[in-house]
Design a protein around this motif. Structure first.
Motif, PDB file in Angstrom:
ATOM      1  N   ILE A  59       0.914  -1.221  -0.116  1.00 20.73           N
ATOM      2  CA  ILE A  59      -0.049  -0.071  -0.056  1.00 20.73           C
ATOM      3  C   ILE A  59       0.888   1.161  -0.016  1.00 20.73           C
ATOM      4  N   ASP A  60       0.915   1.925  -1.117  1.00 17.16           N
ATOM      5  CA  ASP A  60       2.086   2.895  -1.396  1.00 17.16           C
ATOM      6  C   ASP A  60       1.261   4.356  -1.423  1.00 17.16           C
ATOM      7  N   GLY A  61       1.306   4.830   0.028  1.00 20.93           N
ATOM      8  CA  GLY A  61       1.164   6.197   0.510  1.00 20.93           C
ATOM      9  C   GLY A  61      -0.273   6.503   0.301  1.00 20.93           C
ATOM     10  N   ASP A  62      -0.680   7.590   1.029  1.00 24.78           N
ATOM     11  CA  ASP A  62      -1.964   8.207   1.266  1.00 24.78           C
ATOM     12  C   ASP A  62      -2.900   7.083   1.462  1.00 24.78           C
ATOM     13  N   LEU A  63      -2.468   6.399   2.598  1.00 23.59           N
ATOM     14  CA  LEU A  63      -3.871   5.587   3.033  1.00 23.59           C
ATOM     15  C   LEU A  63      -4.976   6.171   3.638  1.00 23.59           C
ATOM     16  N   SER A  64      -4.801   7.233   4.067  1.00 21.25           N
ATOM     17  CA  SER A  64      -5.907   7.938   4.795  1.00 21.25           C
ATOM     18  C   SER A  64      -6.066   9.484   4.174  1.00 21.25           C
ATOM     19  N   GLU A  65      -7.146  10.073   4.524  1.00 20.31           N
ATOM     20  CA  GLU A  65      -7.036  11.509   3.989  1.00 20.31           C
ATOM     21  C   GLU A  65      -6.326  12.358   4.958  1.00 20.31           C
ATOM     22  N   SER A  66      -6.705  12.406   6.255  1.00 20.60           N
ATOM     23  CA  SER A  66      -5.896  13.228   7.051  1.00 20.60           C
ATOM     24  C   SER A  66      -5.220  12.668   8.204  1.00 20.60           C
ATOM     25  N   GLY A  67      -4.852  11.431   8.228  1.00 18.61           N
ATOM     26  CA  GLY A  67      -3.902  10.893   8.928  1.00 18.61           C
ATOM     27  C   GLY A  67      -4.147  10.368  10.217  1.00 18.61           C
ATOM     28  N   SER A  68      -5.837  10.581  10.608  1.00 17.41           N
ATOM     29  CA  SER A  68      -6.128  10.075  12.131  1.00 17.41           C
ATOM     30  C   SER A  68      -5.785   8.613  12.143  1.00 17.41           C
ATOM     31  N   ALA A  69      -5.859   8.484  13.302  1.00 17.53           N
ATOM     32  CA  ALA A  69      -5.801   6.985  13.532  1.00 17.53           C
ATOM     33  C   ALA A  69      -6.947   6.004  13.099  1.00 17.53           C
ATOM     34  N   GLU A  70      -8.029   6.708  13.411  1.00 16.65           N
ATOM     35  CA  GLU A  70      -9.240   6.094  13.088  1.00 16.65           C
ATOM     36  C   GLU A  70      -9.133   5.571  11.424  1.00 16.65           C
ATOM     37  N   GLN A  71      -8.839   6.326  10.519  1.00 15.05           N
ATOM     38  CA  GLN A  71      -8.676   6.218   9.130  1.00 15.05           C
ATOM     39  C   GLN A  71      -7.425   5.139   9.089  1.00 15.05           C
ATOM     40  N   ILE A  72      -6.427   5.240   9.435  1.00 19.92           N
ATOM     41  CA  ILE A  72      -5.374   4.362   9.372  1.00 19.92           C
ATOM     42  C   ILE A  72      -5.895   3.014   9.853  1.00 19.92           C
ATOM     43  N   SER A  73      -6.417   2.857  10.839  1.00 18.97           N
ATOM     44  CA  SER A  73      -6.744   1.607  11.428  1.00 18.97           C
ATOM     45  C   SER A  73      -7.903   0.989  10.621  1.00 18.97           C
ATOM     46  N   ALA A  74      -8.707   1.633  10.294  1.00 17.93           N
ATOM     47  CA  ALA A  74      -9.693   1.296   8.938  1.00 17.93           C
ATOM     48  C   ALA A  74      -9.321   0.580   7.948  1.00 17.93           C
ATOM     49  N   VAL A  75      -8.119   1.048   7.471  1.00 17.69           N
ATOM     50  CA  VAL A  75      -7.650   0.475   6.220  1.00 17.69           C
ATOM     51  C   VAL A  75      -6.959  -0.615   6.549  1.00 17.69           C
TER      52      VAL A  75
END
Length: 106
Positions: A59-75
Motif C-alpha cells: 500500500i503505497d502512500g496516502d492510506l488516509s485523507e487526514s492521517g487520523s488513527a481511525e482512518q489508518i486503523s480502518a485501512v
C-alpha cells in the motif's frame, strides 16, 4: 545506463534462478470515513480474486485523507482480509499536523 542495457548488473539480473512471485500494489487510497467501507470492500474482494497467487500487497502512500488513527486503523483492518503480508509506505496525507510538529521539534 539501465535503459540502454549497459548497466553493469544487467546481465546478472537476467540470469535469475529465483522463484517467481506475485504482488499487488495500491496507492492513494485516501480513506475518509465509514462511508468508504463498501467501496473498499469491493476493491479488496476484487484484489483477492486475482487468478495468479499473490505473495504480498504494497500500500503505497496516502492510506488516509487526514492521517487520523481511525482512518489508518480502518485501512489496516480492511486490508487484513487479503490474508497476505501487507507492506505500507506512508504518504503526505498520512501525517497529522501534530505528528509533523512533534517530528520537527525532536
Amino acid at each position: 545506463m539501465l535503459a540502454s542495457a549497459i548497466w553493469p548488473g544487467a546481465l546478472a539480473a537476467d540470469d535469475s534462478t529465483g522463484e517467481n512471485f506475485g504482488f499487488l500494489v495500491v496507492n492513494d487510497l485516501h480513506f475518509f470515513d465509514s462511508k468508504c467501507v463498501p467501496f473498499f470492500e469491493k476493491v479488496i474482494s476484487s484484489m483477492a480474486a486475482t487468478k495468479e497467487p499473490m505473495d504480498f500487497c504494497i500500500i503505497d502512500g496516502d492510506l488516509s485523507e487526514s492521517g487520523s488513527a481511525e482512518q489508518i486503523s480502518a485501512v489496516r483492518d480492511l486490508f487484513k482480509k487479503l490474508n497476505m503480508p501487507l507492506y505500507t509506505v506512508l504518504g503526505n496525507h498520512d501525517y497529522t499536523p501534530r505528528t509533523i510538529a512533534r517530528h520537527m521539534n525532536n
